[in-house]
Scaffold this motif. Structure first.
Motif, PDB file in Angstrom:
ATOM      1  N   GLU A 151      55.677  29.506  39.456  1.00  0.00           N
ATOM      2  CA  GLU A 151      55.747  29.729  40.902  1.00  0.00           C
ATOM      3  C   GLU A 151      54.766  28.821  41.646  1.00  0.00           C
ATOM      4  O   GLU A 151      55.070  28.300  42.706  1.00  0.00           O
ATOM      5  N   TRP A 152      53.584  28.630  41.072  1.00  0.00           N
ATOM      6  CA  TRP A 152      52.598  27.730  41.687  1.00  0.00           C
ATOM      7  C   TRP A 152      53.134  26.301  41.736  1.00  0.00           C
ATOM      8  O   TRP A 152      53.019  25.628  42.756  1.00  0.00           O
ATOM      9  N   LEU A 153      53.745  25.848  40.634  1.00  0.00           N
ATOM     10  CA  LEU A 153      54.315  24.501  40.609  1.00  0.00           C
ATOM     11  C   LEU A 153      55.448  24.358  41.619  1.00  0.00           C
ATOM     12  O   LEU A 153      55.529  23.373  42.342  1.00  0.00           O
ATOM     13  N   LYS A 154      56.329  25.346  41.667  1.00  0.00           N
ATOM     14  CA  LYS A 154      57.467  25.291  42.587  1.00  0.00           C
ATOM     15  C   LYS A 154      57.050  25.492  44.037  1.00  0.00           C
ATOM     16  O   LYS A 154      57.756  25.090  44.948  1.00  0.00           O
ATOM     17  N   GLY A 155      55.877  26.095  44.243  1.00  0.00           N
ATOM     18  CA  GLY A 155      55.411  26.384  45.594  1.00  0.00           C
ATOM     19  C   GLY A 155      55.153  25.155  46.447  1.00  0.00           C
ATOM     20  O   GLY A 155      55.128  25.233  47.674  1.00  0.00           O
ATOM     21  N   SER A 156      54.979  24.014  45.827  1.00  0.00           N
ATOM     22  CA  SER A 156      54.732  22.770  46.567  1.00  0.00           C
ATOM     23  C   SER A 156      56.017  22.056  46.949  1.00  0.00           C
ATOM     24  O   SER A 156      55.970  20.950  47.460  1.00  0.00           O
ATOM     25  N   GLY A 157      57.140  22.661  46.672  1.00  0.00           N
ATOM     26  CA  GLY A 157      58.426  22.046  47.029  1.00  0.00           C
ATOM     27  C   GLY A 157      59.096  21.379  45.840  1.00  0.00           C
ATOM     28  O   GLY A 157      58.741  21.629  44.694  1.00  0.00           O
ATOM     29  N   GLU A 158      60.070  20.532  46.161  1.00  0.00           N
ATOM     30  CA  GLU A 158      60.829  19.855  45.110  1.00  0.00           C
ATOM     31  C   GLU A 158      59.917  18.979  44.262  1.00  0.00           C
ATOM     32  O   GLU A 158      58.875  18.533  44.713  1.00  0.00           O
ATOM     33  N   GLY A 159      60.342  18.737  43.031  1.00  0.00           N
ATOM     34  CA  GLY A 159      59.608  17.859  42.148  1.00  0.00           C
ATOM     35  C   GLY A 159      58.599  18.556  41.271  1.00  0.00           C
ATOM     36  O   GLY A 159      57.651  17.938  40.801  1.00  0.00           O
ATOM     37  N   TYR A 160      58.797  19.848  41.022  1.00  0.00           N
ATOM     38  CA  TYR A 160      57.810  20.576  40.223  1.00  0.00           C
ATOM     39  C   TYR A 160      57.740  20.044  38.793  1.00  0.00           C
ATOM     40  O   TYR A 160      56.671  20.034  38.186  1.00  0.00           O
ATOM     41  N   GLN A 161      58.845  19.555  38.267  1.00  0.00           N
ATOM     42  CA  GLN A 161      58.824  19.020  36.901  1.00  0.00           C
ATOM     43  C   GLN A 161      58.010  17.722  36.856  1.00  0.00           C
ATOM     44  O   GLN A 161      57.262  17.480  35.906  1.00  0.00           O
ATOM     45  N   THR A 162      58.131  16.918  37.897  1.00  0.00           N
ATOM     46  CA  THR A 162      57.342  15.686  37.980  1.00  0.00           C
ATOM     47  C   THR A 162      55.864  16.016  38.102  1.00  0.00           C
ATOM     48  O   THR A 162      55.018  15.370  37.468  1.00  0.00           O
ATOM     49  N   ARG A 163      55.538  17.036  38.911  1.00  0.00           N
ATOM     50  CA  ARG A 163      54.135  17.451  39.041  1.00  0.00           C
ATOM     51  C   ARG A 163      53.595  17.962  37.709  1.00  0.00           C
ATOM     52  O   ARG A 163      52.471  17.652  37.316  1.00  0.00           O
ATOM     53  N   LEU A 164      54.394  18.749  36.998  1.00  0.00           N
ATOM     54  CA  LEU A 164      53.986  19.245  35.689  1.00  0.00           C
ATOM     55  C   LEU A 164      53.726  18.080  34.740  1.00  0.00           C
ATOM     56  O   LEU A 164      52.711  18.051  34.032  1.00  0.00           O
ATOM     57  N   ASN A 165      54.613  17.085  34.745  1.00  0.00           N
ATOM     58  CA  ASN A 165      54.428  15.917  33.895  1.00  0.00           C
ATOM     59  C   ASN A 165      53.139  15.183  34.258  1.00  0.00           C
ATOM     60  O   ASN A 165      52.389  14.751  33.382  1.00  0.00           O
ATOM     61  N   SER A 166      52.845  15.044  35.547  1.00  0.00           N
ATOM     62  CA  SER A 166      51.621  14.365  35.989  1.00  0.00           C
ATOM     63  C   SER A 166      50.376  15.106  35.536  1.00  0.00           C
ATOM     64  O   SER A 166      49.395  14.494  35.107  1.00  0.00           O
ATOM     65  N   ILE A 167      50.412  16.430  35.637  1.00  0.00           N
ATOM     66  CA  ILE A 167      49.281  17.245  35.204  1.00  0.00           C
ATOM     67  C   ILE A 167      49.057  17.072  33.707  1.00  0.00           C
ATOM     68  O   ILE A 167      47.924  16.885  33.245  1.00  0.00           O
ATOM     69  N   LEU A 168      50.130  17.096  32.937  1.00  0.00           N
ATOM     70  CA  LEU A 168      50.017  16.930  31.483  1.00  0.00           C
ATOM     71  C   LEU A 168      49.543  15.524  31.121  1.00  0.00           C
ATOM     72  O   LEU A 168      48.724  15.341  30.222  1.00  0.00           O
ATOM     73  N   ARG A 169      50.038  14.518  31.848  1.00  0.00           N
ATOM     74  CA  ARG A 169      49.634  13.125  31.579  1.00  0.00           C
ATOM     75  C   ARG A 169      48.139  12.957  31.878  1.00  0.00           C
ATOM     76  O   ARG A 169      47.418  12.311  31.133  1.00  0.00           O
TER      77      ARG A 169
END
Length: 92
Positions: free
Chosen positions: A67-85
């Motif tokens: 929910e926190w990732l999706k809360g910033s709008g579209e692109g939550y998978q990209t944000r997750l990838n950036s955090i992991l990278r």
């Protein structure tokens, strides 16, 4: 008008005639410090030529994290990838 092959041939000829004498060769110590491109920091200015291979995976994530990732709008998978990278880069 030149076709694509003619333009490419011109670029190759121009590259072959490039003077690289002002670029010193890297020492063994400098080469040892180089890192693979997949470990480059996300804040690098020129990332245009870098296209990592994407793989689909199934991952179970805590609902509140999702929910926190999706809360910033579209692109939550990209944000997750950036955090992991970023975490990967910090643990090198």
């Amino acid at each position: 008008m030149k076709n694509t092959n003619e333009k490419l041939a011109e670029e190759i000829r121009a590259f072959k005639n490039t003077d690289f004498s002002d670029n010193p060769e890297l020492t063994a110590a400098q080469l040892a410090q180089l890192k693979p491109s997949h470990r480059r920091p996300q804040n690098m200015v020129n990332m245009d030529n870098y296209k990592p291979i994407k793989k689909g995976v199934y991952v179970r994530i805590d609902a509140d994290v999702l929910e926190w990732l999706k809360g910033s709008g579209e692109g939550y998978q990209t944000r997750l990838n950036s955090i992991l990278r970023q975490a990967m880069a910090e643990n090198v």
